[in-house]
Design an enzyme around this catalytic site. Structure first.
Site, short mmCIF file in Angstrom:
data_model
loop_
_atom_site.label_atom_id
_atom_site.label_comp_id
_atom_site.label_asym_id
_atom_site.label_seq_id
_atom_site.Cartn_x
_atom_site.Cartn_y
_atom_site.Cartn_z
N LYS A 77 -27.82 -28.15 14.95
CA LYS A 77 -27.07 -27.74 13.73
C LYS A 77 -27.34 -26.27 13.46
O LYS A 77 -28.49 -25.74 13.90
CB LYS A 77 -27.58 -28.74 12.63
CG LYS A 77 -26.79 -28.51 11.55
CD LYS A 77 -25.65 -29.43 11.49
CE LYS A 77 -24.54 -29.52 10.38
NZ LYS A 77 -23.58 -30.58 10.70
N GLY A 177 -14.14 -39.24 -2.82
CA GLY A 177 -13.91 -38.02 -2.18
C GLY A 177 -12.76 -38.11 -1.45
O GLY A 177 -12.80 -38.51 -0.21
N GLY A 179 -10.87 -36.16 0.35
CA GLY A 179 -10.67 -35.07 1.15
C GLY A 179 -10.23 -35.38 2.69
O GLY A 179 -9.81 -36.46 2.86
N GLY A 182 -11.91 -38.93 3.49
CA GLY A 182 -11.44 -40.07 2.72
C GLY A 182 -9.88 -40.20 2.68
O GLY A 182 -9.46 -41.50 2.75
P1 NAD Z 1 -13.71 -32.32 2.10
O1 NAD Z 1 -14.12 -31.09 1.82
O2 NAD Z 1 -12.22 -32.16 2.94
O3 NAD Z 1 -13.44 -33.30 1.01
C1 NAD Z 1 -14.31 -33.76 0.19
C2 NAD Z 1 -13.64 -34.35 -1.03
O4 NAD Z 1 -14.89 -34.60 -1.75
C3 NAD Z 1 -12.84 -33.14 -1.95
O5 NAD Z 1 -11.78 -33.89 -2.35
C4 NAD Z 1 -13.91 -33.30 -3.23
O6 NAD Z 1 -13.05 -33.14 -4.11
C5 NAD Z 1 -14.70 -34.24 -3.10
N1 NAD Z 1 -15.79 -34.44 -3.82
C6 NAD Z 1 -16.88 -33.30 -3.80
N2 NAD Z 1 -17.89 -33.81 -4.73
C7 NAD Z 1 -17.46 -35.09 -5.19
C8 NAD Z 1 -18.14 -35.98 -6.12
N3 NAD Z 1 -19.24 -35.62 -6.45
N4 NAD Z 1 -17.46 -36.93 -6.50
C9 NAD Z 1 -16.25 -37.15 -6.09
N5 NAD Z 1 -15.66 -36.32 -4.94
C10 NAD Z 1 -16.27 -35.53 -4.64
O7 NAD Z 1 -14.83 -32.72 2.98
P2 NAD Z 1 -14.71 -33.66 4.41
O8 NAD Z 1 -14.57 -32.94 5.77
O9 NAD Z 1 -13.86 -34.76 3.97
O10 NAD Z 1 -16.22 -34.41 4.21
C11 NAD Z 1 -16.61 -35.49 3.48
C12 NAD Z 1 -18.17 -35.76 3.83
O11 NAD Z 1 -17.85 -36.34 5.10
C13 NAD Z 1 -19.04 -34.79 4.11
O12 NAD Z 1 -20.32 -35.42 3.74
C14 NAD Z 1 -19.14 -34.25 5.49
O13 NAD Z 1 -20.42 -34.00 6.04
C15 NAD Z 1 -18.71 -35.78 6.07
N6 NAD Z 1 -18.09 -35.72 7.30
C16 NAD Z 1 -16.95 -35.31 7.65
C17 NAD Z 1 -16.48 -35.09 8.98
C18 NAD Z 1 -15.10 -34.53 9.38
O14 NAD Z 1 -14.64 -34.74 10.48
N7 NAD Z 1 -14.56 -33.94 8.36
C19 NAD Z 1 -17.13 -36.07 10.02
C20 NAD Z 1 -18.26 -36.70 9.62
C21 NAD Z 1 -18.89 -36.68 8.25
#
Ligand code: NAD
Length: 369
Positions: A77, A177, A179, A182
């Protein structure tokens, strides 16, 4: 002086590098945790408040995730100190300076993470010849756009449901979340008959027991608006997602959202972990005691890194999806079988699986023990 080897254990970290290039405004840390299985793949996080500890912890999480997924990659990382919303010209300068500083780190393949995206990976690839999560124009598979992690999460749920006798048809899903992870998890689960009954973002929680319109919500978010701007469903504060009556509760936002002090509020039967480290160890233990099936993050959310690894090997999007499906289904089943047999937390079974693969790979390396 603090002991510089205070993080060291039998698995790593192999290297911790501090990078400081004042002329470029660059301060960064790279942690290459373990390379027994191959060159380490791990995201580049850009944030103003990142720490060495966070970087070490995330690098180890990548070691487990990549090994458990059976990928030919170790874990790493890196963090760049800075506000990711800075002007593009400044960001490009800092990211390129970072890339040139890691040019000789042949054992590290950077990927996108919070605060960096495929364009940043394109700059890094241009400087070093190595990066994953690239723009399509240079052979990348747009993993967030196609929902690689959400797809894997849905495959994981499809296997895990057998262990709690849950039918996916009509199963009620709540997503914390909405995003990249989700919304796609909700979409792929809906394709299997599940119903999204609640979703949250930083502005609040939207609840509709009759089912929310996933495509409409995704479009709303895409246009920069919030879930609360949707004209249907009951609106509650962000935290209220915890209290929603559902079958599958998906954390897909921040770390440590389920803790000893709030885990009792959860009314779900399964918690497939989309976010990284969304549960404290105490909360995970409490869920297990109550018979709630919590699938560890590094098994459930491995779809993104599997996709990145497939991209690195020149695979097509279709091949990447096939491999995500196959790997995540096999791993979910393996850890849940083991967990049932040994009456242990699924996380312990998952750790055992990852360690076994790392130890087998280590034996093939010249400098093993
Ligand atoms: P993203 O920024 O696209 O989405 C995150 C969402 O969470 C946003 O809609 C934001 O408004 C919401 N959010 C933030 N804080 C919040 C809270 N306290 N309560 C409710 N909603 C909240 O991020 P992402 O890429 O979807 O990643 C989300 C998580 O998954 C992170 O922890 C990331 O490390 C993990 N992750 C992502 C991936 C990937 O492929 N993108 C892979 C493995 C793990």
């Amino acid at each position: 002086m603090q002991d510089v080897f205070r993080f060291a254990d039998e698995f790593g970290p192999g290297q911790i590098v501090h990078i400081h290039a004042p002329a470029a405004g660059l301060k960064a840390i790279v942690v290459i945790d373990n390379i027994a299985c191959g060159a380490a793949v791990g995201g580049v996080r850009m944030a103003p408040d990142v720490t060495l500890e966070e970087c070490v912890r995330l690098a180890r999480a990548m070691t487990w995730k990549n090994a458990a997924a059976g990928l030919p990659h170790g874990g790493a990382k890196s963090v760049i100190f800075g506000d990711p919303r800075m002007k593009t010209e400044k960001k490009e300068k800092i990211v390129r300076a970072f890339a040139s500083a890691i040019g000789n780190f042949a054992d590290y393949v950077p990927g996108p993470d919070m605060g960096t995206d495929e364009t940043c990976m394109g700059w890094i690839k241009d400087e070093t010849g190595r990066a994953v999560g690239l723009p399509a124009a240079i052979g990348g598979i747009p993993l967030d756009e196609i929902g690689a992690t959400g797809y894997g999460l849905a495959a994981c749920v499809d296997v895990a449901r057998e262990y709690i006798d849950l039918e996916l048809k009509g199963a009620r899903v709540a997503v914390q979340g909405f995003g990249a992870v989700g919304k796609h998890a909700a979409r792929f689960l809906a394709q299997k008959g599940a119903v999204l009954v609640a979703a949250s973002d930083t502005t609040g929680t939207l609840v509709d027991p009759d089912g929310l319109d996933i495509a409409a919500l995704a479009e709303l978010k895409q246009s920069g608006r919030a879930l609360h701007d949707h004209d249907k469903g009951a609106k509650h504060p962000t935290d209220a997602i915890l209290d929603v009556d559902c079958d599958i509760w998906i954390p897909a936002a921040r770390p440590d959202v389920l803790r000893a002090d709030n885990v009792e509020r959860l009314r779900a039967r399964m918690v497939p972990q989309g976010a990284n480290i969304p549960c404290t160890p105490e909360a995970e233990q409490a869920l297990h005691k109550r018979g709630v099936l919590a699938i560890p993050d590094f098994i459930a959310n491995a779809g993104g890194v599997i996709c990145a690894s497939m991209e690195y090997r020149g695979a097509t999007q279709r091949a990447a999806f096939e491999y995500i499906d196959e790997r995540i289904r096999a791993n979910t089943r393996a850890i849940l079988e083991q967990s049932r047999k040994q009456k242990q937390l699924p996380r312990l079974a998952a750790m055992a699986l990852a360690k076994e693969r790392i130890e087998a790979a280590t034996k093939l390396r010249r400098w093993h023990r």
